[in-house]
Enzyme design. Structure first.
Site, PDB file in Angstrom:
ATOM      1  N   ASN A  92      23.324   8.832  20.528  1.00  0.00           N
ATOM      2  CA  ASN A  92      21.853   8.819  20.526  1.00  0.00           C
ATOM      3  C   ASN A  92      21.319   7.939  21.651  1.00  0.00           C
ATOM      4  OD1 ASN A  92      22.746   7.258  17.906  1.00  0.00           O
ATOM      5  ND2 ASN A  92      20.716   6.433  18.205  1.00  0.00           N
ATOM      6  N   ASP A  93      20.458   6.992  21.405  1.00  0.00           N
ATOM      7  CA  ASP A  93      19.686   6.322  22.464  1.00  0.00           C
ATOM      8  C   ASP A  93      20.476   5.857  23.687  1.00  0.00           C
ATOM      9  OD1 ASP A  93      18.333   6.276  20.055  1.00  0.00           O
ATOM     10  OD2 ASP A  93      17.877   4.151  20.105  1.00  0.00           O
ATOM     11  N   TRP A 132      15.191  13.009  15.696  1.00  0.00           N
ATOM     12  CA  TRP A 132      15.867  12.660  14.433  1.00  0.00           C
ATOM     13  C   TRP A 132      15.687  13.730  13.368  1.00  0.00           C
ATOM     14  CZ3 TRP A 132      19.800   9.724  14.313  1.00  0.00           C
ATOM     15  CH2 TRP A 132      19.896   8.607  15.167  1.00  0.00           C
ATOM     16  N   TRP A 192      25.677  10.752  13.139  1.00  0.00           N
ATOM     17  CA  TRP A 192      25.468   9.311  13.289  1.00  0.00           C
ATOM     18  C   TRP A 192      26.401   8.555  12.345  1.00  0.00           C
ATOM     19  CZ3 TRP A 192      24.041   4.907  10.676  1.00  0.00           C
ATOM     20  CH2 TRP A 192      23.527   3.849  11.439  1.00  0.00           C
ATOM     21  N   GLU A 247      10.103   1.746  17.587  1.00  0.00           N
ATOM     22  CA  GLU A 247      11.478   1.549  18.045  1.00  0.00           C
ATOM     23  C   GLU A 247      11.509   1.484  19.570  1.00  0.00           C
ATOM     24  OE1 GLU A 247      14.099   3.631  14.562  1.00  0.00           O
ATOM     25  OE2 GLU A 247      13.483   5.004  16.132  1.00  0.00           O
ATOM     26  N   ASP A 268      16.047  -3.460  18.811  1.00  0.00           N
ATOM     27  CA  ASP A 268      15.990  -2.808  20.121  1.00  0.00           C
ATOM     28  C   ASP A 268      15.447  -3.712  21.239  1.00  0.00           C
ATOM     29  OD1 ASP A 268      16.826  -0.740  18.495  1.00  0.00           O
ATOM     30  OD2 ASP A 268      14.917   0.324  18.510  1.00  0.00           O
TER      31      ASP A 268
HETATM   32  C1  FRU Z   1      16.310   4.919  17.757  1.00  0.00           C
HETATM   33  C2  FRU Z   1      17.156   4.046  16.847  1.00  0.00           C
HETATM   34  C3  FRU Z   1      16.978   2.588  17.200  1.00  0.00           C
HETATM   35  C4  FRU Z   1      18.255   1.982  16.693  1.00  0.00           C
HETATM   36  C5  FRU Z   1      19.261   3.078  16.960  1.00  0.00           C
HETATM   37  C6  FRU Z   1      20.369   3.154  15.945  1.00  0.00           C
HETATM   38  O1  FRU Z   1      16.745   6.227  17.846  1.00  0.00           O
HETATM   39  O2  FRU Z   1      16.796   4.281  15.488  1.00  0.00           O
HETATM   40  O3  FRU Z   1      15.816   1.997  16.686  1.00  0.00           O
HETATM   41  O4  FRU Z   1      18.584   0.785  17.339  1.00  0.00           O
HETATM   42  O5  FRU Z   1      18.548   4.291  16.994  1.00  0.00           O
HETATM   43  O6  FRU Z   1      21.372   4.039  16.359  1.00  0.00           O
END
Ligand code: FRU
Length: 502
Positions: free
Chosen positions: A26-27, A306, A51, A209, A158
Protein backbone atom coordinates in the site's frame (compact mmCIF):
# COMPACT_ATOMS: atom_id res chain seq x y z
CA UNK A 1 18.64 -11.94 -5.52
CA UNK A 2 16.92 -14.51 -7.71
CA UNK A 3 15.62 -13.30 -11.04
CA UNK A 4 11.97 -14.14 -11.41
CA UNK A 5 11.46 -14.90 -15.07
CA UNK A 6 7.66 -14.84 -15.04
CA UNK A 7 7.62 -11.37 -13.56
CA UNK A 8 5.79 -8.78 -15.75
CA UNK A 9 3.95 -11.35 -17.82
CA UNK A 10 1.11 -12.01 -15.38
CA UNK A 11 -2.37 -10.76 -16.32
CA UNK A 12 -2.81 -7.08 -15.32
CA UNK A 13 0.86 -6.61 -14.37
CA UNK A 14 1.64 -2.90 -14.80
CA UNK A 15 4.40 -2.52 -17.40
CA UNK A 16 5.71 0.93 -16.53
CA UNK A 17 4.16 1.74 -13.16
CA UNK A 18 5.97 0.59 -10.04
CA UNK A 19 4.56 -2.60 -8.50
CA UNK A 20 6.16 -4.99 -5.98
CA UNK A 21 7.62 -8.19 -7.41
CA UNK A 22 5.10 -10.10 -5.36
CA UNK A 23 2.61 -9.78 -2.47
CA UNK A 24 0.73 -6.87 -0.93
CA UNK A 25 1.73 -3.19 -1.17
CA UNK A 26 0.00 0.00 0.00
CA UNK A 27 1.27 3.53 0.76
CA UNK A 28 4.55 4.96 -0.56
CA UNK A 29 6.90 5.69 2.36
CA UNK A 30 10.29 7.25 3.08
CA UNK A 31 10.56 9.06 -0.25
CA UNK A 32 13.97 10.71 -0.19
CA UNK A 33 16.60 11.74 -2.72
CA UNK A 34 20.17 10.95 -1.71
CA UNK A 35 23.42 10.85 -3.72
CA UNK A 36 21.71 10.69 -7.08
CA UNK A 37 19.24 8.00 -6.01
CA UNK A 38 15.51 8.27 -5.41
CA UNK A 39 14.44 5.89 -2.67
CA UNK A 40 10.92 4.53 -2.60
CA UNK A 41 9.88 2.55 0.46
CA UNK A 42 6.36 1.23 0.75
CA UNK A 43 3.91 -0.45 3.10
CA UNK A 44 4.51 -4.12 2.45
CA UNK A 45 3.27 -7.48 3.66
CA UNK A 46 5.62 -10.14 2.30
CA UNK A 47 3.47 -13.17 3.19
CA UNK A 48 0.20 -12.58 1.37
CA UNK A 49 -1.67 -10.51 -1.23
CA UNK A 50 -3.87 -8.91 1.41
CA UNK A 51 -2.89 -6.38 4.08
CA UNK A 52 -1.05 -7.92 7.05
CA UNK A 53 1.78 -7.13 9.49
CA UNK A 54 3.46 -4.16 7.84
CA UNK A 55 7.10 -3.91 6.76
CA UNK A 56 8.79 -1.29 4.60
CA UNK A 57 9.58 -2.67 1.16
CA UNK A 58 12.27 -0.82 -0.77
CA UNK A 59 13.14 0.14 -4.35
CA UNK A 60 15.55 2.66 -5.87
CA UNK A 61 15.67 4.70 -9.06
CA UNK A 62 17.96 7.18 -10.77
CA UNK A 63 15.23 8.72 -12.91
CA UNK A 64 11.91 7.86 -11.20
CA UNK A 65 10.73 5.94 -14.26
CA UNK A 66 12.88 2.81 -13.96
CA UNK A 67 13.24 0.93 -10.68
CA UNK A 68 15.41 -1.64 -8.99
CA UNK A 69 13.94 -3.81 -6.25
CA UNK A 70 15.87 -3.96 -2.97
CA UNK A 71 15.48 -6.24 0.06
CA UNK A 72 12.91 -5.35 2.76
CA UNK A 73 14.22 -2.36 4.74
CA UNK A 74 12.23 -2.42 8.00
CA UNK A 75 10.69 -5.36 9.85
CA UNK A 76 8.18 -5.27 12.73
CA UNK A 77 9.71 -5.44 16.24
CA UNK A 78 8.53 -5.49 19.86
CA UNK A 79 7.11 -1.95 19.53
CA UNK A 80 4.85 -2.97 16.69
CA UNK A 81 4.35 -3.15 12.95
CA UNK A 82 6.00 -0.53 10.73
CA UNK A 83 3.31 1.83 9.41
CA UNK A 84 3.73 4.78 7.06
CA UNK A 85 6.33 7.50 7.45
CA UNK A 86 9.13 9.43 5.81
CA UNK A 87 12.92 9.57 5.53
CA UNK A 88 15.46 12.38 5.58
CA UNK A 89 19.14 12.84 4.85
CA UNK A 90 20.45 13.99 8.24
CA UNK A 91 23.09 16.05 6.43
CA UNK A 92 24.63 17.66 9.54
CA UNK A 93 24.46 14.41 11.53
CA UNK A 94 22.14 16.08 14.06
CA UNK A 95 21.09 12.64 15.32
CA UNK A 96 24.67 11.51 15.90
CA UNK A 97 23.83 8.19 14.19
CA UNK A 98 26.53 8.79 11.56
CA UNK A 99 29.47 11.11 11.09
CA UNK A 100 29.80 14.44 9.29
CA UNK A 101 31.53 12.61 6.46
CA UNK A 102 28.91 9.92 6.30
CA UNK A 103 25.64 11.45 7.44
CA UNK A 104 22.86 8.96 8.11
CA UNK A 105 19.60 8.43 6.31
CA UNK A 106 16.95 8.51 9.03
CA UNK A 107 13.50 6.94 8.65
CA UNK A 108 10.65 8.20 10.83
CA UNK A 109 7.62 5.93 10.97
CA UNK A 110 4.62 4.81 13.02
CA UNK A 111 4.76 1.74 15.24
CA UNK A 112 1.43 -0.07 15.42
CA UNK A 113 0.72 -2.86 17.87
CA UNK A 114 -1.30 -5.82 16.61
CA UNK A 115 -4.86 -6.17 17.74
CA UNK A 116 -4.15 -8.72 20.46
CA UNK A 117 -1.44 -6.51 21.92
CA UNK A 118 -3.60 -3.40 21.92
CA UNK A 119 -6.06 -4.54 24.56
CA UNK A 120 -6.30 -1.96 27.32
CA UNK A 121 -3.44 0.13 25.89
CA UNK A 122 -3.68 3.71 24.77
CA UNK A 123 -0.24 3.75 23.21
CA UNK A 124 -0.76 1.32 20.37
CA UNK A 125 0.39 3.84 17.77
CA UNK A 126 3.68 5.60 18.54
CA UNK A 127 6.46 7.07 16.41
CA UNK A 128 9.86 5.44 15.96
CA UNK A 129 13.06 6.06 14.02
CA UNK A 130 15.77 3.98 12.34
CA UNK A 131 18.96 4.90 10.49
CA UNK A 132 21.12 3.66 7.65
CA UNK A 133 24.82 4.36 7.09
CA UNK A 134 25.03 2.45 3.81
CA UNK A 135 22.71 4.42 1.55
CA UNK A 136 19.55 2.67 2.66
CA UNK A 137 20.72 -0.93 2.21
CA UNK A 138 20.57 -1.87 5.89
CA UNK A 139 18.77 -0.18 8.78
CA UNK A 140 19.24 -0.05 12.55
CA UNK A 141 16.37 0.87 14.85
CA UNK A 142 17.09 3.50 17.51
CA UNK A 143 17.33 1.89 20.95
CA UNK A 144 15.42 4.82 22.49
CA UNK A 145 12.27 4.07 20.47
CA UNK A 146 9.53 5.15 20.51
CA UNK A 147 10.56 8.79 20.12
CA UNK A 148 6.97 10.02 20.45
CA UNK A 149 4.70 8.12 22.81
CA UNK A 150 0.95 8.23 22.90
CA UNK A 151 -1.30 8.94 25.85
CA UNK A 152 -4.57 7.98 24.25
CA UNK A 153 -5.01 9.25 20.70
CA UNK A 154 -6.68 6.54 18.63
CA UNK A 155 -5.27 7.21 15.15
CA UNK A 156 -1.86 8.81 15.62
CA UNK A 157 0.37 8.24 12.66
CA UNK A 158 2.20 8.77 9.38
CA UNK A 159 4.99 11.24 10.35
CA UNK A 160 6.34 13.35 7.49
CA UNK A 161 9.59 15.04 8.54
CA UNK A 162 11.33 17.82 6.61
CA UNK A 163 14.16 20.29 7.23
CA UNK A 164 12.93 23.80 8.01
CA UNK A 165 15.54 25.95 6.25
CA UNK A 166 14.41 29.16 7.92
CA UNK A 167 14.39 27.99 11.53
CA UNK A 168 17.10 25.32 11.19
CA UNK A 169 15.13 22.56 12.75
CA UNK A 170 13.36 19.36 11.78
CA UNK A 171 9.59 19.65 11.50
CA UNK A 172 7.18 16.72 11.63
CA UNK A 173 3.65 16.69 10.25
CA UNK A 174 1.66 13.99 12.03
CA UNK A 175 -2.04 13.16 12.00
CA UNK A 176 -4.18 12.52 15.05
CA UNK A 177 -7.58 11.21 13.91
CA UNK A 178 -9.30 14.39 12.80
CA UNK A 179 -6.44 16.89 12.77
CA UNK A 180 -2.83 17.62 11.98
CA UNK A 181 -0.15 18.10 14.61
CA UNK A 182 3.19 19.80 13.99
CA UNK A 183 6.21 18.89 16.08
CA UNK A 184 9.86 19.91 15.91
CA UNK A 185 13.23 18.54 16.92
CA UNK A 186 16.93 19.41 16.79
CA UNK A 187 18.14 15.82 16.63
CA UNK A 188 15.25 13.70 15.31
CA UNK A 189 15.06 12.01 18.74
CA UNK A 190 13.54 14.55 21.14
CA UNK A 191 10.33 16.05 19.77
CA UNK A 192 8.25 19.02 20.95
CA UNK A 193 4.68 19.66 19.92
CA UNK A 194 4.19 23.02 18.19
CA UNK A 195 0.57 23.28 17.08
CA UNK A 196 -2.58 21.69 15.73
CA UNK A 197 -4.59 22.32 12.60
CA UNK A 198 -7.76 21.22 10.92
CA UNK A 199 -10.47 20.10 13.34
CA UNK A 200 -12.74 22.72 11.78
CA UNK A 201 -11.28 22.76 8.24
CA UNK A 202 -11.57 20.57 5.19
CA UNK A 203 -13.24 17.22 4.64
CA UNK A 204 -13.86 14.95 7.63
CA UNK A 205 -15.74 12.03 6.14
CA UNK A 206 -13.02 9.70 7.47
CA UNK A 207 -9.78 9.49 9.40
CA UNK A 208 -6.96 11.87 8.44
CA UNK A 209 -3.91 9.99 7.18
CA UNK A 210 -0.55 10.54 5.47
CA UNK A 211 0.04 14.31 5.85
CA UNK A 212 2.63 16.25 3.89
CA UNK A 213 3.58 19.92 4.27
CA UNK A 214 5.87 21.81 1.89
CA UNK A 215 6.48 25.22 0.35
CA UNK A 216 5.71 25.85 -3.31
CA UNK A 217 6.20 28.92 -5.50
CA UNK A 218 3.07 30.26 -7.14
CA UNK A 219 3.75 29.74 -10.87
CA UNK A 220 4.89 32.86 -12.64
CA UNK A 221 5.45 34.84 -9.39
CA UNK A 222 7.93 35.00 -6.50
CA UNK A 223 5.22 34.33 -3.97
CA UNK A 224 5.66 31.22 -1.87
CA UNK A 225 2.78 29.37 -0.22
CA UNK A 226 2.67 26.22 1.89
CA UNK A 227 0.68 23.23 0.76
CA UNK A 228 -0.73 20.65 3.16
CA UNK A 229 -1.80 17.27 1.80
CA UNK A 230 -4.15 15.13 3.87
CA UNK A 231 -5.43 11.75 2.77
CA UNK A 232 -8.80 10.72 4.14
CA UNK A 233 -10.49 7.37 4.24
CA UNK A 234 -13.41 7.12 3.70
CA UNK A 235 -14.92 10.41 2.54
CA UNK A 236 -13.40 10.99 -0.91
CA UNK A 237 -15.67 12.69 -3.46
CA UNK A 238 -16.07 9.48 -5.48
CA UNK A 239 -16.13 7.12 -2.51
CA UNK A 240 -13.61 5.57 -0.18
CA UNK A 241 -10.04 6.90 -0.10
CA UNK A 242 -8.89 10.26 -1.47
CA UNK A 243 -6.46 13.13 -0.93
CA UNK A 244 -7.45 16.70 -0.08
CA UNK A 245 -5.15 19.70 0.07
CA UNK A 246 -4.96 23.09 1.73
CA UNK A 247 -3.01 26.13 0.51
CA UNK A 248 -1.83 28.46 3.28
CA UNK A 249 1.15 29.62 5.31
CA UNK A 250 3.58 28.12 7.80
CA UNK A 251 5.46 30.42 10.19
CA UNK A 252 7.72 27.77 11.71
CA UNK A 253 5.11 26.90 14.28
CA UNK A 254 1.61 26.95 12.84
CA UNK A 255 -0.05 26.17 9.55
CA UNK A 256 -2.88 28.60 8.75
CA UNK A 257 -5.17 29.06 5.77
CA UNK A 258 -8.05 31.24 4.58
CA UNK A 259 -9.30 28.40 2.44
CA UNK A 260 -12.95 27.62 3.03
CA UNK A 261 -13.70 25.14 0.26
CA UNK A 262 -12.54 21.54 0.05
CA UNK A 263 -9.90 20.84 -2.60
CA UNK A 264 -8.98 17.44 -4.02
CA UNK A 265 -5.67 16.50 -5.56
CA UNK A 266 -7.09 13.80 -7.82
CA UNK A 267 -10.79 13.06 -8.25
CA UNK A 268 -10.27 9.45 -9.33
CA UNK A 269 -10.93 6.49 -7.12
CA UNK A 270 -7.34 5.26 -7.16
CA UNK A 271 -4.77 7.76 -5.95
CA UNK A 272 -4.33 7.53 -2.20
CA UNK A 273 -1.76 8.25 0.52
CA UNK A 274 0.36 10.27 -1.91
CA UNK A 275 3.26 12.25 -0.47
CA UNK A 276 6.29 14.01 -1.94
CA UNK A 277 10.04 13.52 -2.09
CA UNK A 278 12.31 15.06 0.49
CA UNK A 279 15.03 16.80 -1.47
CA UNK A 280 17.82 18.88 0.10
CA UNK A 281 18.91 22.20 -1.40
CA UNK A 282 21.54 22.06 -4.10
CA UNK A 283 25.13 21.75 -2.87
CA UNK A 284 24.09 20.13 0.33
CA UNK A 285 25.81 16.88 0.97
CA UNK A 286 26.12 14.74 -2.12
CA UNK A 287 23.31 16.34 -4.09
CA UNK A 288 23.73 17.46 -7.65
CA UNK A 289 20.68 18.51 -9.55
CA UNK A 290 22.22 18.84 -12.99
CA UNK A 291 19.59 16.41 -14.23
CA UNK A 292 15.85 16.68 -14.31
CA UNK A 293 13.77 16.37 -12.08
CA UNK A 294 16.03 18.55 -9.92
CA UNK A 295 14.20 20.22 -7.09
CA UNK A 296 10.70 19.79 -8.42
CA UNK A 297 8.09 18.79 -5.86
CA UNK A 298 7.30 15.22 -6.87
CA UNK A 299 4.40 13.12 -5.61
CA UNK A 300 3.79 9.39 -5.87
CA UNK A 301 0.46 7.92 -4.75
CA UNK A 302 -0.80 4.42 -4.10
CA UNK A 303 -3.02 3.53 -7.05
CA UNK A 304 -5.80 1.89 -5.09
CA UNK A 305 -8.68 2.47 -2.70
CA UNK A 306 -9.31 0.82 0.66
CA UNK A 307 -12.88 0.09 -0.51
CA UNK A 308 -11.69 -2.75 -2.78
CA UNK A 309 -7.88 -2.84 -2.51
CA UNK A 310 -7.91 -6.41 -1.21
CA UNK A 311 -10.37 -7.68 -3.83
CA UNK A 312 -8.77 -6.71 -7.14
CA UNK A 313 -8.23 -9.62 -9.55
CA UNK A 314 -4.46 -10.07 -9.38
CA UNK A 315 -2.87 -13.14 -7.85
CA UNK A 316 0.82 -12.71 -7.36
CA UNK A 317 0.95 -9.10 -6.18
CA UNK A 318 -1.51 -6.38 -5.30
CA UNK A 319 -1.51 -2.83 -6.61
CA UNK A 320 0.88 -0.28 -8.09
CA UNK A 321 2.00 3.32 -7.63
CA UNK A 322 0.93 6.28 -9.81
CA UNK A 323 3.27 7.79 -12.36
CA UNK A 324 5.46 10.23 -10.40
CA UNK A 325 3.85 13.66 -10.74
CA UNK A 326 5.23 17.14 -10.48
CA UNK A 327 3.13 19.45 -8.31
CA UNK A 328 2.73 23.10 -9.20
CA UNK A 329 0.68 25.87 -7.69
CA UNK A 330 -1.35 28.13 -9.94
CA UNK A 331 -3.34 31.19 -9.05
CA UNK A 332 -6.66 31.33 -10.89
CA UNK A 333 -8.45 34.55 -10.01
CA UNK A 334 -8.20 34.77 -6.23
CA UNK A 335 -7.99 31.06 -5.76
CA UNK A 336 -5.09 28.62 -5.66
CA UNK A 337 -5.09 25.37 -7.52
CA UNK A 338 -2.58 22.54 -7.12
CA UNK A 339 -1.82 20.96 -10.48
CA UNK A 340 -0.28 17.50 -10.76
CA UNK A 341 1.22 16.23 -14.00
CA UNK A 342 3.66 13.46 -15.03
CA UNK A 343 7.30 14.41 -14.42
CA UNK A 344 9.34 15.28 -17.50
CA UNK A 345 11.33 12.05 -17.21
CA UNK A 346 8.19 10.17 -18.24
CA UNK A 347 9.27 11.17 -21.77
CA UNK A 348 12.09 8.61 -21.47
CA UNK A 349 9.42 5.91 -21.79
CA UNK A 350 7.68 7.29 -24.85
CA UNK A 351 8.35 6.87 -28.54
CA UNK A 352 6.61 9.86 -30.09
CA UNK A 353 5.09 8.64 -33.35
CA UNK A 354 3.76 11.83 -34.93
CA UNK A 355 0.60 13.88 -34.69
CA UNK A 356 -2.52 14.52 -36.69
CA UNK A 357 -5.57 16.74 -36.46
CA UNK A 358 -8.97 15.10 -36.10
CA UNK A 359 -12.33 16.76 -36.59
CA UNK A 360 -15.43 15.00 -35.31
CA UNK A 361 -18.91 16.02 -36.40
CA UNK A 362 -21.94 15.22 -34.31
CA UNK A 363 -23.23 11.72 -35.00
CA UNK A 364 -20.12 10.79 -36.99
CA UNK A 365 -17.76 9.05 -34.58
CA UNK A 366 -14.12 8.59 -35.50
CA UNK A 367 -12.77 5.07 -34.87
CA UNK A 368 -9.06 4.41 -34.40
CA UNK A 369 -7.46 0.98 -34.18
CA UNK A 370 -4.25 0.16 -32.34
CA UNK A 371 -2.60 -3.16 -31.47
CA UNK A 372 -2.68 -2.51 -27.72
CA UNK A 373 -3.97 0.63 -26.06
CA UNK A 374 -3.03 -0.70 -22.63
CA UNK A 375 0.50 0.52 -22.87
CA UNK A 376 0.05 3.95 -24.41
CA UNK A 377 0.03 7.65 -23.85
CA UNK A 378 -2.62 9.59 -25.78
CA UNK A 379 -2.57 13.32 -25.99
CA UNK A 380 -4.32 16.10 -27.88
CA UNK A 381 -5.51 19.69 -27.67
CA UNK A 382 -9.28 20.06 -27.81
CA UNK A 383 -11.43 23.13 -28.44
CA UNK A 384 -14.63 21.84 -26.85
CA UNK A 385 -16.08 20.75 -23.53
CA UNK A 386 -18.13 18.11 -25.21
CA UNK A 387 -16.34 14.90 -26.04
CA UNK A 388 -16.42 11.23 -25.38
CA UNK A 389 -13.66 8.64 -25.84
CA UNK A 390 -14.43 4.92 -25.59
CA UNK A 391 -11.80 2.21 -25.57
CA UNK A 392 -12.97 -1.23 -26.57
CA UNK A 393 -11.87 -4.76 -27.43
CA UNK A 394 -13.27 -7.82 -29.18
CA UNK A 395 -14.73 -9.13 -25.91
CA UNK A 396 -17.03 -6.12 -25.76
CA UNK A 397 -15.34 -4.40 -22.81
CA UNK A 398 -15.81 -0.64 -22.90
CA UNK A 399 -13.95 2.04 -20.98
CA UNK A 400 -15.46 5.49 -21.50
CA UNK A 401 -14.33 8.96 -20.53
CA UNK A 402 -15.37 12.45 -21.40
CA UNK A 403 -17.07 15.68 -20.46
CA UNK A 404 -20.77 16.18 -20.32
CA UNK A 405 -21.09 19.88 -21.14
CA UNK A 406 -24.57 20.12 -19.71
CA UNK A 407 -23.40 19.38 -16.20
CA UNK A 408 -19.77 20.55 -16.67
CA UNK A 409 -18.48 17.26 -15.35
CA UNK A 410 -15.80 14.91 -16.50
CA UNK A 411 -16.17 11.21 -15.75
CA UNK A 412 -14.54 7.85 -16.26
CA UNK A 413 -17.03 5.06 -16.89
CA UNK A 414 -15.39 1.78 -16.04
CA UNK A 415 -18.69 0.03 -15.30
CA UNK A 416 -18.27 -2.20 -18.41
CA UNK A 417 -14.50 -1.89 -18.72
CA UNK A 418 -13.74 -5.56 -18.01
CA UNK A 419 -13.75 -7.32 -14.67
CA UNK A 420 -15.77 -5.25 -12.24
CA UNK A 421 -17.62 -7.94 -10.33
CA UNK A 422 -15.04 -8.57 -7.58
CA UNK A 423 -16.50 -5.83 -5.36
CA UNK A 424 -19.85 -4.03 -5.53
CA UNK A 425 -18.54 -0.43 -5.53
CA UNK A 426 -15.95 -0.88 -8.26
CA UNK A 427 -18.41 -0.32 -11.13
CA UNK A 428 -19.40 3.16 -9.94
CA UNK A 429 -18.63 6.13 -12.23
CA UNK A 430 -16.27 8.72 -10.74
CA UNK A 431 -17.05 12.31 -11.80
CA UNK A 432 -15.52 15.72 -11.25
CA UNK A 433 -16.66 19.29 -11.88
CA UNK A 434 -14.46 21.02 -14.47
CA UNK A 435 -15.84 24.56 -14.28
CA UNK A 436 -12.47 26.29 -14.44
CA UNK A 437 -11.12 24.68 -17.61
CA UNK A 438 -9.95 27.29 -20.14
CA UNK A 439 -12.75 28.44 -22.45
CA UNK A 440 -10.76 28.06 -25.64
CA UNK A 441 -8.42 25.09 -25.92
CA UNK A 442 -6.88 22.74 -23.38
CA UNK A 443 -4.76 19.61 -23.37
CA UNK A 444 -6.06 16.12 -22.63
CA UNK A 445 -3.42 13.55 -21.71
CA UNK A 446 -4.25 9.92 -20.99
CA UNK A 447 -1.85 7.28 -19.71
CA UNK A 448 -3.01 3.67 -19.95
CA UNK A 449 -1.19 0.68 -18.48
CA UNK A 450 -2.41 -2.90 -18.23
CA UNK A 451 -4.54 -2.15 -15.17
CA UNK A 452 -4.80 1.63 -14.83
CA UNK A 453 -5.85 4.84 -16.51
CA UNK A 454 -4.64 8.33 -15.54
CA UNK A 455 -6.28 11.36 -17.15
CA UNK A 456 -4.80 14.87 -16.94
CA UNK A 457 -6.91 17.81 -18.18
CA UNK A 458 -5.18 21.13 -18.90
CA UNK A 459 -1.72 19.94 -17.81
CA UNK A 460 -2.86 18.60 -14.46
CA UNK A 461 -5.51 21.11 -13.41
CA UNK A 462 -8.07 18.31 -13.22
CA UNK A 463 -6.87 14.75 -12.71
CA UNK A 464 -8.52 11.37 -12.45
CA UNK A 465 -6.79 8.05 -11.76
CA UNK A 466 -8.57 4.70 -11.84
CA UNK A 467 -7.73 1.02 -11.85
CA UNK A 468 -9.20 -1.09 -14.66
CA UNK A 469 -9.17 -4.81 -15.36
CA UNK A 470 -10.09 -5.39 -19.03
CA UNK A 471 -10.58 -9.03 -20.01
CA UNK A 472 -8.19 -8.40 -22.89
CA UNK A 473 -6.25 -5.34 -24.01
CA UNK A 474 -8.21 -2.55 -25.68
CA UNK A 475 -7.68 -2.35 -29.44
CA UNK A 476 -10.15 0.28 -30.62
CA UNK A 477 -10.88 3.85 -29.66
CA UNK A 478 -14.08 5.68 -30.61
CA UNK A 479 -14.15 9.46 -30.44
CA UNK A 480 -17.59 11.03 -30.30
CA UNK A 481 -19.00 14.50 -30.34
CA UNK A 482 -22.23 14.43 -28.34
CA UNK A 483 -22.73 18.20 -28.57
CA UNK A 484 -23.70 20.51 -31.43
CA UNK A 485 -21.06 21.74 -33.82
CA UNK A 486 -17.77 20.18 -34.82
CA UNK A 487 -15.06 19.46 -32.30
CA UNK A 488 -11.38 19.64 -33.18
CA UNK A 489 -8.71 17.45 -31.63
CA UNK A 490 -5.43 19.07 -32.61
CA UNK A 491 -1.99 17.39 -32.48
CA UNK A 492 -3.57 14.06 -31.65
CA UNK A 493 -0.96 11.42 -30.73
CA UNK A 494 -1.05 7.77 -29.69
CA UNK A 495 2.34 6.72 -28.36
CA UNK A 496 3.57 3.40 -27.08
CA UNK A 497 4.99 3.53 -23.58
CA UNK A 498 7.93 1.19 -23.09
CA UNK A 499 9.28 -0.37 -19.95
CA UNK A 500 12.97 0.47 -19.60
CA UNK A 501 13.73 -1.67 -16.56
CA UNK A 502 14.08 -5.37 -15.88
C1 FRU B 1 -3.02 4.70 4.74
C2 FRU B 1 -2.69 3.91 5.99
C3 FRU B 1 -1.83 4.73 6.92
C4 FRU B 1 -1.13 3.67 7.72
C5 FRU B 1 -0.93 2.57 6.70
C6 FRU B 1 -0.99 1.18 7.27
O1 FRU B 1 -3.37 3.91 3.65
O2 FRU B 1 -3.90 3.51 6.64
O3 FRU B 1 -2.54 5.66 7.70
O4 FRU B 1 0.08 4.11 8.27
O5 FRU B 1 -1.92 2.74 5.72
O6 FRU B 1 -0.59 0.23 6.33
Amino acid sequence: ATVKTDYYTEPYRPQFHFSPEEKWMNDPNGMVYHKGIYHLFYQYYPEDIVWGPMHWGHAISKDLVSWEHKPIALFPDKHGLIFSGSAVVDFANTSGFGTEDNPPLVAIFTYHLMEGEQAGRKDFQTQGIAYSLDNGDTWTKYEGNPVIGNDGIKDFRDPKVFWDKVNHTWVMALVAGDHLQLWNSDDLKKWTKLSEFGKDKGAHGGVWECPDLFPLKVEGTDEEKWVLLISINPGAPNGGSGTQYFVGDFDGEKFTTDQTDIKWLDWGTDNYAGVTYNVLPENYYGNNYANDPGQDRILIGWMSNWTYARDTPTEKWRSAMTIPRKLSLQKLGDDFSLFNYPIRNFELLINREGKKDITVAQGEPEILLFENFNQTEIQFIIDSKDFRLTFGNSNGDKLGLGIDSEIHEFGIDRSKSGRVDFQEDFASIPQMPVNDLPDSEYEVRIILDLSSIEVFLNKGQYVMTAQIFPTENYTDLTIENPGGSEINLKDFEINKVKRIWK
